[in-house]
Write a protein that holds these residues in place. Structure first.
Motif, PDB file in Angstrom:
ATOM      1  N   VAL A 124       2.367   1.822  -3.486  1.00  0.00           N
ATOM      2  CA  VAL A 124       1.368   2.351  -4.425  1.00  0.00           C
ATOM      3  C   VAL A 124       1.206   3.859  -4.231  1.00  0.00           C
ATOM      4  O   VAL A 124       1.187   4.630  -5.205  1.00  0.00           O
TER       5      VAL A 124
ATOM      6  N   GLN B  54      -5.144  -3.396 -10.492  1.00  0.00           N
ATOM      7  CA  GLN B  54      -6.404  -2.932 -11.058  1.00  0.00           C
ATOM      8  C   GLN B  54      -6.541  -3.279 -12.535  1.00  0.00           C
ATOM      9  O   GLN B  54      -7.633  -3.616 -13.007  1.00  0.00           O
TER      10      GLN B  54
ATOM     11  N   PHE C  85      -3.558  -4.498  -5.538  1.00  0.00           N
ATOM     12  CA  PHE C  85      -3.215  -3.323  -6.331  1.00  0.00           C
ATOM     13  C   PHE C  85      -2.944  -3.661  -7.799  1.00  0.00           C
ATOM     14  O   PHE C  85      -2.099  -3.042  -8.442  1.00  0.00           O
TER      15      PHE C  85
ATOM     16  N   ALA D 270       0.836  -1.210   0.000  1.00  0.00           N
ATOM     17  CA  ALA D 270       0.000   0.000   0.000  1.00  0.00           C
ATOM     18  C   ALA D 270       0.868   1.256   0.000  1.00  0.00           C
ATOM     19  O   ALA D 270       0.561   2.245  -0.696  1.00  0.00           O
TER      20      ALA D 270
END
Length: 773
Positions: free
Chosen positions: A289, A411, A409, A286
């Motif tokens: 990102v 997508q 993550f 996280a």
């Protein structure tokens, strides 16, 4: 050079010009920046910058824009959004009208920091050059000297020029000492990091141990804790390191903590202090990102490399592959390679060397598989990937794999998977929601609305239509309640009498202030779902907003709430609560109030006379769902919340009555208790409100004949309703003050009634009291 001196002078000038609000914001923006409150910084700048420009105050514009860059760049590592602004500010701050502004040097630091965050090692030469060039133009008496010196040390350490950085520490310290100054907190942190790089931990600790002062704000406190934690780790003092280290929640507040935090957490894992868990790997992921989104490229690369080290050790190939993809992407953004390609090549070999993940030997049913608890993401992904080969037509399998991608993550992979499935699989509510949500996030609402209209629903199942409708509904902002209502009414044609739908319709009607129709819908909802008390509470809110006394009493009785015939609590049963009010600036104000009814309260808080908003005596409707819980106890056994508050906090919904008050401060010699009581009575009889602000031991210094004498004093407000007779109020105060040994003063009231002579006399008395009014 005192770069703050002109700020204090400018604030005083602003107050003289009646620009009290702008004057307050000068110090608020720096406070917000130092406490990592970036949203408040942005809101404040948006509010004040137009006013600053309308005043033509170029120096103040440099100041405000600089603090926004400090917040975004140095605290939140946002190089992507802020680099153009840093370049623009540097140019603006070196124009003819701003070239003498002391903050122009701060703009140099902002730009250097932007490049340092974008790729510190990749821009070392440029950073060192601009820092040294700037230091040559100023001396140690400038606070900016220490900021730029800190940037120089950071650049040298990033370039692995540690010996040179150590030499610079001695030069910098000599210049600061020559100017009669001491190292500030930021420079001390830079020096400590330099000594860590030089592997002299004792010197690093000696500097950082004394670095913190509360005046520097929470951001510095957290950074210092991380540096201290790192030193403890390098010394093998694991207990001290673990106790001092920031939690993930604390480290997540600002991106400037990510590099240090992942560094020490990796040391914890390597030394058995912390488990290499799925949760920890997700936290690293996280952070990476976020750093990539803000184009803090080199730090993102470092965090990804540490993540890959954890993944490889745990044989977590799925997340490792995602991290590798990100690492290869961020490599293309680096200004210089500096060994990144070789590090990436080694990680690719290590990840390729990880074996296949073992999955379930026998796949159960789809339902059982969805309920199965997997130990980690790799085994979960492997199981559902195998399940898709067994049940290729099951949308639940596709959506679960998409969820795994999204949670890691990935997508793009999620979108590609679901887009292909949407075109080939039969319609389903689950797939409609998943694809629609991904499409909305990728392309925005307008494109979604055109691609998935509500009037072309042939072939959709009922569940798919429901989900499409609510994606339309949720895609619209809450400040468009009538448009949202129209969508709900289209859904209602297909789903009449659905409790959830009726509730949403009622809420939209409340937002639209169509309260009679809202109450009808709440009655429908209560009939459909009579066992849910929350519906009656919601109805109470709407009824109170509509001032529908009959419905207020009816719902109160149904909820067993004792109210009188007026729908209010008895005067002796009105507890103190707090209300959270959203201001136009976006800030939230917390007010004390008396709860006069089930969802009605009257504000008792009195704001400072300098505040923009005065809520005293306002009657407000509130949402009955509290924002806190009094589920703890203090040392004396009193119920309180986690922050030590003793009252429930509710969000304000609507203001029913908003009487306007003018606030006038009065200050000076303290009268005897009986005399003060008489004054309070006179003020109340005239229709005003007395509010004492000072304590019993408040004193002022009275200057007379070159002597100073401390005298008992009082400071209070008088709240006068708009339109009140202020001349009569001034007369009451004048008659009372004339009987005291030394006078009270009320210059703001005299200014309001146009008594210029009296105003000047009171300002002269203020000087005798040594008061800055």
């Amino acid at each position: 050079m005192d770069i703050w001196g002109w700020i204090y002078d400018r604030v005083e000038d602003l107050r003289d010009q009646g620009e009290d609000n702008l004057a307050d914001k000068v110090f608020e923006i720096s406070s917000y920046a130092l406490d990592d409150e970036v949203e408040k910084v942005d809101q404040l700048l948006a509010e004040v910058l137009p006013r600053v420009r309308s005043l033509g105050d170029s120096w103040l514009e440099v100041y405000f824009r600089h603090w926004r860059l400090q917040s975004h760049v140095l605290r939140h590592y946002d190089a992507k959004g802020m680099l153009p602004e840093a370049v623009s500010l540097l140019d603006f701050s070196h124009q003819e009208e701003t070239i003498k502004c002391p903050q122009r040097v701060c703009a140099v630091q902002d730009l250097a920091a932007c490049y340092g965050i974008k790729d510190g090692p990749g821009y070392v030469d440029e950073r060192v050059s601009v820092a040294r060039e700037t230091l040559d133009q100023i001396d140690g008496s400038w606070p900016c000297y220490q900021c730029i010196a800190t940037e120089l040390l950071a650049a040298l350490v990033d370039g692995q020029r540690t010996d040179e950085a150590v030499e610079e520490i001695h030069k910098i310290q000599a210049e600061i000492t020559k100017a009669g100054k001491q190292s500030d907190c930021e420079l001390q942190m830079g020096q400590a990091r330099t000594w860590i790089a030089a592997n002299d931990l004792d010197k690093a600790w000696a500097i950082i141990e004394t670095a913190y002062s509360p005046s520097y704000g929470k951001s510095f406190e957290r950074k210092i804790r991380l540096i201290k934690t790192h030193i403890h780790c390098l010394k093998g003092e694991w207990g001290k390191a673990r106790d001092l280290c920031l939690s993930y929640d604390e480290a997540s507040i600002a991106s400037s903590y990510f590099d240090d935090w992942t560094t020490v957490m990796s040391l914890f894992v390597a030394n058995g202090v912390t488990e290499n868990s799925e949760t920890l790997r997700f936290q690293y992921h996280a952070m990476a990102v976020t750093l990539m989104e803000r184009e803090a490229n080199r730090v993102a690369f470092y965090v990804l490399d540490r993540l890959l080290e954890l993944c490889i050790a745990a044989k977590a190939k799925f997340r490792a592959q995602s991290a590798l993809d990100m690492m290869q992407q961020v490599m293309t953004r680096l200004n210089k390679d500096m060994g990144a390609s070789e590090a990436c090549r080694q990680r690719i070999e290590q990840v390729d060397g990880l074996g296949m993940v073992e999955t379930l030997t026998e796949l159960p049913s789809v339902e059982a598989l969805l309920d199965h608890e997997f130990p980690d993401v790799d085994t979960c992904y492997a199981a559902f990937k195998a399940a898709r080969e067994t049940w290729p037509q099951e949308p639940e399998i596709v959506v679960k794999i998409s969820e795994i991608y999204r949670n890691n993550f990935m997508q793009d992979q999620a979108f590609q998977l679901v887009e292909a499935a949407y075109e080939t699989l039969p319609s389903s509510g689950l797939l409609e929601h998943e694809y629609g949500s991904l499409f909305l996030a990728r392309h925005g609402f307008e494109r979604y609305r055109k691609m998935f209209p509500l009037n072309e629903v042939a072939g959709l199942t009922d569940g798919a239509f429901w989900n499409r409708g609510f994606l339309h509904f949720n895609g619209l902002p809450e400040d468009k309640p009538r448009e949202r209502l129209a969508i709900l009414e289209e859904i209602e044609v297909h789903w009449p009498d659905d409790p959830y739908l009726v509730q949403k319709i009622a809420e939209c009607l409340v937002k639209s202030r169509d309260l009679d129709k809202a109450l009808d819908r709440f009655r429908q909802l209560v009939a459909l779902d009579p066992d849910t008390p929350a519906h009656r509470w919601d109805m109470l809110v709407a009824a109170t907003m509509a001032e529908d006394l009959g419905t207020i009493r009816e719902m109160s009785e149904a909820l067993d709430i004792p109210v009188g015939s007026d729908g209010l609590f008895a005067p002796d049963a009105r507890p103190t609560i707090r209300l959270k009010v959203d201001l136009p600036s976006g800030h939230g104000e917390i007010l004390h109030a008396q709860r006069t009814g089930p969802v009605l309260a009257k504000v008792t808080s009195i704001s400072s006379f300098e505040e923009d908003f005065q809520f005293f005596d306002h009657e407000m409707v509130f949402d009955p769902a509290p924002l806190n819980r009094l589920n703890l106890e203090d040392d004396d056994g009193n119920a309180c919340d986690a922050e030590g508050n003793y009252t429930l906090l509710f969000p304000a919904v609507e203001t029913l009555e908003a009487p306007r008050y003018q606030v006038f401060p009065v200050e000076g010699f303290s009268p005897e208790a009986d005399d003060l009581e008489q004054l309070v009575g006179q003020i109340a009889s005239a229709g005003h409100v007395f509010n004492r602000r000072s304590g019993d031991h408040y004193k002022l210094n009275w200057k007379e004949a070159d002597k100073e004498q401390p005298v008992p004093a009082i400071y209070f407000y008088i709240l006068a309703k708009e339109g009140a007779d202020l001349i009569k109020l001034a007369d009451i105060l004048a008659q009372f003050s004339s009987r005291l040994n030394r006078p009270l003063i009320w210059p703001h009231l005299l200014q309001a009634v146009g008594d210029e002579k009296g105003y000047k006399a009171h300002m002269a008395i203020a000087e005798q009291y040594d008061l800055d009014v």
